[in-house]
Design a protein around this motif. Sequence first.
Motif, PDB file in Angstrom:
ATOM      1  N   PRO A 192      -5.040  -1.218  -0.603  1.00 32.45           N
ATOM      2  CA  PRO A 192      -5.625   0.086  -0.975  1.00 32.45           C
ATOM      3  C   PRO A 192      -5.968   0.973   0.211  1.00 32.45           C
ATOM      4  CG  PRO A 192      -7.201  -1.695  -1.319  1.00 32.45           C
ATOM      5  CD  PRO A 192      -5.882  -2.339  -1.055  1.00 32.45           C
ATOM      6  N   VAL A 193      -6.323   0.369   1.348  1.00 27.93           N
ATOM      7  CA  VAL A 193      -6.636   1.177   2.536  1.00 27.93           C
ATOM      8  C   VAL A 193      -5.407   1.958   2.979  1.00 27.93           C
ATOM      9  CG1 VAL A 193      -7.206   1.075   4.984  1.00 27.93           C
ATOM     10  CG2 VAL A 193      -8.547  -0.247   3.357  1.00 27.93           C
ATOM     11  N   VAL A 194      -4.253   1.283   3.043  1.00 24.69           N
ATOM     12  CA  VAL A 194      -2.999   1.946   3.433  1.00 24.69           C
ATOM     13  C   VAL A 194      -2.632   3.021   2.407  1.00 24.69           C
ATOM     14  CG1 VAL A 194      -0.505   1.626   3.719  1.00 24.69           C
ATOM     15  CG2 VAL A 194      -2.101   0.015   4.778  1.00 24.69           C
ATOM     16  N   ALA A 195      -2.784   2.684   1.119  1.00 25.38           N
ATOM     17  CA  ALA A 195      -2.451   3.644   0.051  1.00 25.38           C
ATOM     18  C   ALA A 195      -3.283   4.918   0.164  1.00 25.38           C
ATOM     19  CB  ALA A 195      -2.665   2.986  -1.316  1.00 25.38           C
ATOM     20  N   ILE A 196      -4.576   4.758   0.377  1.00 27.49           N
ATOM     21  CA  ILE A 196      -5.470   5.919   0.473  1.00 27.49           C
ATOM     22  C   ILE A 196      -5.184   6.729   1.736  1.00 27.49           C
ATOM     23  CG2 ILE A 196      -7.880   6.615   0.756  1.00 27.49           C
ATOM     24  CD1 ILE A 196      -8.612   4.214  -1.066  1.00 27.49           C
ATOM     25  N   GLY A 208       0.791  -1.223   0.000  1.00 23.33           N
ATOM     26  CA  GLY A 208       0.000   0.000   0.000  1.00 23.33           C
ATOM     27  C   GLY A 208       0.822   1.271   0.000  1.00 23.33           C
ATOM     28  N   SER A 209       2.089   1.176   0.416  1.00 20.73           N
ATOM     29  CA  SER A 209       2.940   2.369   0.461  1.00 20.73           C
ATOM     30  C   SER A 209       3.729   2.590  -0.824  1.00 20.73           C
ATOM     31  CB  SER A 209       3.916   2.272   1.649  1.00 20.73           C
ATOM     32  OG  SER A 209       4.846   1.218   1.457  1.00 20.73           O
ATOM     33  N   ILE A 210       3.527   1.722  -1.829  1.00 19.70           N
ATOM     34  CA  ILE A 210       4.343   1.819  -3.042  1.00 19.70           C
ATOM     35  C   ILE A 210       4.094   3.122  -3.800  1.00 19.70           C
ATOM     36  CG2 ILE A 210       2.739   0.616  -4.591  1.00 19.70           C
ATOM     37  CD1 ILE A 210       5.244  -0.723  -5.825  1.00 19.70           C
ATOM     38  N   GLY A 211       2.849   3.607  -3.767  1.00 20.63           N
ATOM     39  CA  GLY A 211       2.555   4.864  -4.457  1.00 20.63           C
ATOM     40  C   GLY A 211       3.313   6.027  -3.832  1.00 20.63           C
ATOM     41  N   PHE A 212       3.360   6.058  -2.496  1.00 18.48           N
ATOM     42  CA  PHE A 212       4.090   7.109  -1.782  1.00 18.48           C
ATOM     43  C   PHE A 212       5.573   7.063  -2.146  1.00 18.48           C
ATOM     44  CE2 PHE A 212       6.657   8.193   2.015  1.00 18.48           C
ATOM     45  CZ  PHE A 212       6.351   9.540   2.090  1.00 18.48           C
ATOM     46  N   PHE A 213       6.145   5.849  -2.215  1.00 19.19           N
ATOM     47  CA  PHE A 213       7.556   5.711  -2.597  1.00 19.19           C
ATOM     48  C   PHE A 213       7.764   6.159  -4.039  1.00 19.19           C
ATOM     49  CE2 PHE A 213       8.189   3.703   1.325  1.00 19.19           C
ATOM     50  CZ  PHE A 213       9.522   3.322   1.481  1.00 19.19           C
ATOM     51  N   THR A 214       6.856   5.741  -4.923  1.00 18.44           N
ATOM     52  CA  THR A 214       7.004   6.013  -6.350  1.00 18.44           C
ATOM     53  C   THR A 214       7.099   7.501  -6.650  1.00 18.44           C
ATOM     54  OG1 THR A 214       5.786   3.999  -6.939  1.00 18.44           O
ATOM     55  CG2 THR A 214       5.927   5.715  -8.616  1.00 18.44           C
TER      56      THR A 214
END
Length: 290
Positions: free
Chosen positions: A247-251, A17-23
């Motif tokens: 997705p919950v973590v990502a959002i 879920g944290s991959i978007g933040f890293f990206t």
Amino acid sequence: MNIAAMLKMTIAMALFGSIGFFTVNTGIPAEELVFVRCICATLFLGGMWLFTGGYKAEQFSRKEVVKTIICGVFLVLNWVFLFKAFEEMSISVAISIYNLAPIFVLILGSLLLKEKMSVSAVFAVIVCFLGSVLIIGMEQFTSISAIINSGFAWAILSAICYAMTMFVGKGITQLSAYALTFIQTTVGIIMLLPFIDFGVFHGLTGWNWFYILGTGLIHTGFVYYLFFDSLRNLPTIIVSALVFVDPVVAILLDILILDFRPTIWQTLGIVLIFGGIIYTLVKPSKQALD
């Protein structure tokens, strides 16, 4: 219930879920980031495959290897398109659309395998489509260029490619998860190498490299190890539930750290998309119990 396996799967999904933040903090384009990710995954999971001695028990067949290579192509395209979507839209919106993959698997089964879609499946598809329209906004559907610039096209393509990975991968039963991923990420390296601009790696900060290597070693190597190690010890219904930790973590990260503020319509769109997906996953289980 295997508590250790549940914990590993939960950690894996949370890290996913944290991959978007890293990206968005890597400072490099999608193609180059996926290239690094493939290299890290190939080295990490290949090493684990050798270290555990799993390679000795592999049963390679030409048919499965060909299917795995095809899966590898779709997996890499899925990553590239998802990261491109992150470049154009909020992580929450991109992840919501990306998680439509199970719906596309239903549609693919209906179109390619002539599987009959139930009324509930059609209902779920319609609900998820409406959610997608709400989360993007009708104004983004006025022209092809508007759709592409919004990132919607990249997110949809990533979901379709992920669905194709699952669809083609259904027939792979003999290869271990390590062998499967090792072949797929090796395919990714070969695929992307001709298109890589190594100049983008010049002038990066220490933090850029932290997020780049984190995406490769943590989100692809370590997370896939946890995922595969726990997958075999958990029933399907538990895995289906824990997948939504991603997705919950990502959002939450998008809202708490990146200051994403969804509108009322976007919030409703997110609820409709995940409501439709959960309904799709839960409905068959209820029918099976009946």
